[in-house]
Write a protein that holds these residues in place. Structure first.
Motif, PDB file in Angstrom:
ATOM      1  N   GLY A  55       0.811  -1.211   0.000  1.00  0.00           N
ATOM      2  CA  GLY A  55       0.000   0.000   0.000  1.00  0.00           C
ATOM      3  C   GLY A  55       0.846   1.264   0.000  1.00  0.00           C
ATOM      4  N   PHE A  56       1.946   1.246   0.751  1.00  0.00           N
ATOM      5  CA  PHE A  56       2.843   2.400   0.787  1.00  0.00           C
ATOM      6  C   PHE A  56       3.381   2.722  -0.604  1.00  0.00           C
ATOM      7  N   PHE A  57       3.904   1.722  -1.284  1.00  0.00           N
ATOM      8  CA  PHE A  57       4.503   1.970  -2.598  1.00  0.00           C
ATOM      9  C   PHE A  57       3.457   2.292  -3.661  1.00  0.00           C
ATOM     10  N   CYS A  58       2.284   1.654  -3.581  1.00  0.00           N
ATOM     11  CA  CYS A  58       1.200   2.001  -4.515  1.00  0.00           C
ATOM     12  C   CYS A  58       0.778   3.453  -4.316  1.00  0.00           C
ATOM     13  N   GLY A  59       0.549   3.826  -3.077  1.00  0.00           N
ATOM     14  CA  GLY A  59       0.139   5.199  -2.781  1.00  0.00           C
ATOM     15  C   GLY A  59       1.215   6.217  -3.101  1.00  0.00           C
ATOM     16  N   PHE A  60       2.467   5.846  -2.869  1.00  0.00           N
ATOM     17  CA  PHE A  60       3.565   6.755  -3.179  1.00  0.00           C
ATOM     18  C   PHE A  60       3.619   7.068  -4.674  1.00  0.00           C
ATOM     19  N   LEU A  61       3.447   6.045  -5.511  1.00  0.00           N
ATOM     20  CA  LEU A  61       3.442   6.277  -6.960  1.00  0.00           C
ATOM     21  C   LEU A  61       2.293   7.194  -7.372  1.00  0.00           C
ATOM     22  N   VAL A  62       1.118   6.966  -6.821  1.00  0.00           N
ATOM     23  CA  VAL A  62      -0.034   7.808  -7.147  1.00  0.00           C
ATOM     24  C   VAL A  62       0.215   9.245  -6.687  1.00  0.00           C
ATOM     25  N   ASP A  63       0.757   9.407  -5.478  1.00  0.00           N
ATOM     26  CA  ASP A  63       1.056  10.749  -4.966  1.00  0.00           C
ATOM     27  C   ASP A  63       2.061  11.479  -5.833  1.00  0.00           C
ATOM     28  N   VAL A  64       3.121  10.791  -6.214  1.00  0.00           N
ATOM     29  CA  VAL A  64       4.177  11.440  -6.993  1.00  0.00           C
ATOM     30  C   VAL A  64       3.672  11.874  -8.367  1.00  0.00           C
ATOM     31  N   TYR A  65       2.875  11.039  -9.005  1.00  0.00           N
ATOM     32  CA  TYR A  65       2.464  11.331 -10.368  1.00  0.00           C
ATOM     33  C   TYR A  65       1.183  12.159 -10.492  1.00  0.00           C
ATOM     34  N   PHE A  66       0.264  12.048  -9.542  1.00  0.00           N
ATOM     35  CA  PHE A  66      -1.040  12.658  -9.746  1.00  0.00           C
ATOM     36  C   PHE A  66      -1.510  13.618  -8.667  1.00  0.00           C
ATOM     37  N   CYS A  67      -0.896  13.638  -7.531  1.00  0.00           N
ATOM     38  CA  CYS A  67      -1.418  14.411  -6.414  1.00  0.00           C
ATOM     39  C   CYS A  67      -0.508  15.609  -6.120  1.00  0.00           C
ATOM     40  N   PRO A  68      -1.082  16.757  -5.840  1.00  0.00           N
ATOM     41  CA  PRO A  68      -0.249  17.925  -5.526  1.00  0.00           C
ATOM     42  C   PRO A  68       0.411  17.829  -4.148  1.00  0.00           C
ATOM     43  N   VAL A  69      -0.101  16.932  -3.296  1.00  0.00           N
ATOM     44  CA  VAL A  69       0.438  16.776  -1.948  1.00  0.00           C
ATOM     45  C   VAL A  69       0.907  15.334  -1.780  1.00  0.00           C
ATOM     46  N   ILE A  70       2.152  15.160  -1.373  1.00  0.00           N
ATOM     47  CA  ILE A  70       2.678  13.815  -1.148  1.00  0.00           C
ATOM     48  C   ILE A  70       2.167  13.299   0.196  1.00  0.00           C
ATOM     49  N   GLY A  71       1.580  12.133   0.185  1.00  0.00           N
ATOM     50  CA  GLY A  71       1.208  11.482   1.429  1.00  0.00           C
ATOM     51  C   GLY A  71      -0.245  11.108   1.561  1.00  0.00           C
ATOM     52  N   ALA A  72      -1.147  11.767   0.863  1.00  0.00           N
ATOM     53  CA  ALA A  72      -2.574  11.487   1.040  1.00  0.00           C
ATOM     54  C   ALA A  72      -2.919  10.068   0.568  1.00  0.00           C
ATOM     55  N   TYR A  73      -2.590   9.748  -0.652  1.00  0.00           N
ATOM     56  CA  TYR A  73      -2.867   8.414  -1.175  1.00  0.00           C
ATOM     57  C   TYR A  73      -1.995   7.367  -0.500  1.00  0.00           C
ATOM     58  N   MET A  74      -0.770   7.731  -0.196  1.00  0.00           N
ATOM     59  CA  MET A  74       0.155   6.800   0.447  1.00  0.00           C
ATOM     60  C   MET A  74      -0.409   6.326   1.790  1.00  0.00           C
ATOM     61  N   LEU A  75      -0.869   7.254   2.605  1.00  0.00           N
ATOM     62  CA  LEU A  75      -1.436   6.884   3.898  1.00  0.00           C
ATOM     63  C   LEU A  75      -2.723   6.089   3.742  1.00  0.00           C
ATOM     64  N   LEU A  76      -3.515   6.449   2.761  1.00  0.00           N
ATOM     65  CA  LEU A  76      -4.782   5.755   2.547  1.00  0.00           C
ATOM     66  C   LEU A  76      -4.558   4.307   2.108  1.00  0.00           C
ATOM     67  N   TYR A  77      -3.682   4.095   1.133  1.00  0.00           N
ATOM     68  CA  TYR A  77      -3.378   2.735   0.692  1.00  0.00           C
ATOM     69  C   TYR A  77      -2.721   1.929   1.814  1.00  0.00           C
ATOM     70  N   MET A  78      -1.825   2.551   2.576  1.00  0.00           N
ATOM     71  CA  MET A  78      -1.184   1.858   3.699  1.00  0.00           C
ATOM     72  C   MET A  78      -2.222   1.414   4.726  1.00  0.00           C
ATOM     73  N   PHE A  79      -3.121   2.295   5.055  1.00  0.00           N
ATOM     74  CA  PHE A  79      -4.164   2.001   6.027  1.00  0.00           C
ATOM     75  C   PHE A  79      -5.032   0.834   5.565  1.00  0.00           C
ATOM     76  N   ILE A  80      -5.418   0.853   4.309  1.00  0.00           N
ATOM     77  CA  ILE A  80      -6.260  -0.218   3.764  1.00  0.00           C
ATOM     78  C   ILE A  80      -5.502  -1.547   3.741  1.00  0.00           C
ATOM     79  N   GLY A  81      -4.244  -1.523   3.317  1.00  0.00           N
ATOM     80  CA  GLY A  81      -3.444  -2.748   3.310  1.00  0.00           C
ATOM     81  C   GLY A  81      -3.240  -3.309   4.705  1.00  0.00           C
ATOM     82  N   TYR A  82      -3.009  -2.421   5.664  1.00  0.00           N
ATOM     83  CA  TYR A  82      -2.814  -2.851   7.049  1.00  0.00           C
ATOM     84  C   TYR A  82      -4.084  -3.460   7.618  1.00  0.00           C
ATOM     85  N   LEU A  83      -5.219  -2.823   7.418  1.00  0.00           N
ATOM     86  CA  LEU A  83      -6.481  -3.361   7.937  1.00  0.00           C
ATOM     87  C   LEU A  83      -6.854  -4.687   7.292  1.00  0.00           C
ATOM     88  N   ASN A  84      -6.611  -4.825   5.998  1.00  0.00           N
ATOM     89  CA  ASN A  84      -6.911  -6.086   5.328  1.00  0.00           C
ATOM     90  C   ASN A  84      -5.983  -7.197   5.814  1.00  0.00           C
TER      91      ASN A  84
END
Length: 170
Positions: A55-84
């Motif tokens: 989740g961290f690496f998936c979110g990091f790629l999305v943040d770097v390429y598409f998001c103006p703020v680094i960390g939003a998608y990264m934390l969200l994907y990490m959270f989902i991966g951790y809970l699953n």
């Protein structure tokens, strides 16, 4: 080492497909979330730690390429991966029903958080329209693709597990 290279290749492949192929052929900006499927799959198959790392690496790629703020998608994907990852030891990996239910919940939570972060906080309050036009169709696309992709990830996971243990694959 083989596991890390395979997971990295899967992350880059899914990111590439999600951002190019499915990004170009979407209907009303609706496309399946391949990275969410990957994060959920490895969280369920391998546990909290691996789900969180994928989740961290998936979110990091999305943040770097598409998001103006680094960390939003990264934390969200990490959270989902951790809970699953909590469900790792509680079900058979080959069962497809639990991942389908999980991806429905994950996609709803994912899109709900995206709505709050990027729309609600900018005073765009039409959640019902967003839900009907974006969340429901994306959930349907993601669930349909999960049926196929999850089985592929199970085969890949089984292969890597047997290679690590030095056993023959049947």
């Amino acid at each position: 080492m083989r596991r890390e290279i395979t997971i990295a290749a899967l992350i880059f492949l899914n990111f590439g497909l999600q951002s190019t192929l499915f990004g170009m052929h979407n209907i009303h900006s609706i496309k399946p979330n391949l990275l969410l499927i990957l994060t959920m799959s490895f969280g369920v198959m391998r546990g909290r730690k691996e789900g969180m790392l994928v989740g961290f690496f998936c979110g990091f790629l999305v943040d770097v390429y598409f998001c103006p703020v680094i960390g939003a998608y990264m934390l969200l994907y990490m959270f989902i991966g951790y809970l699953n990852g909590y469900l790792h030891k509680n079900f058979m990996i080959e069962d497809v029903m639990l991942p389908l239910i999980l991806i429905l919940i994950d996609d709803f939570v994912f899109n709900g958080v995206i709505y709050v972060l990027f729309f609600f906080l900018q005073n765009r309050l039409a959640f019902q329209g967003y839900f009907v036009r974006i969340i429901l169709p994306e959930m349907l696309c993601t669930v349909l693709l999960t049926i196929v992709l999850y089985k592929i990830y199970v085969v890949i996971n089984r292969y890597l597990k047997y290679k690590k243990e030095g056993k023959e694959l049947r």
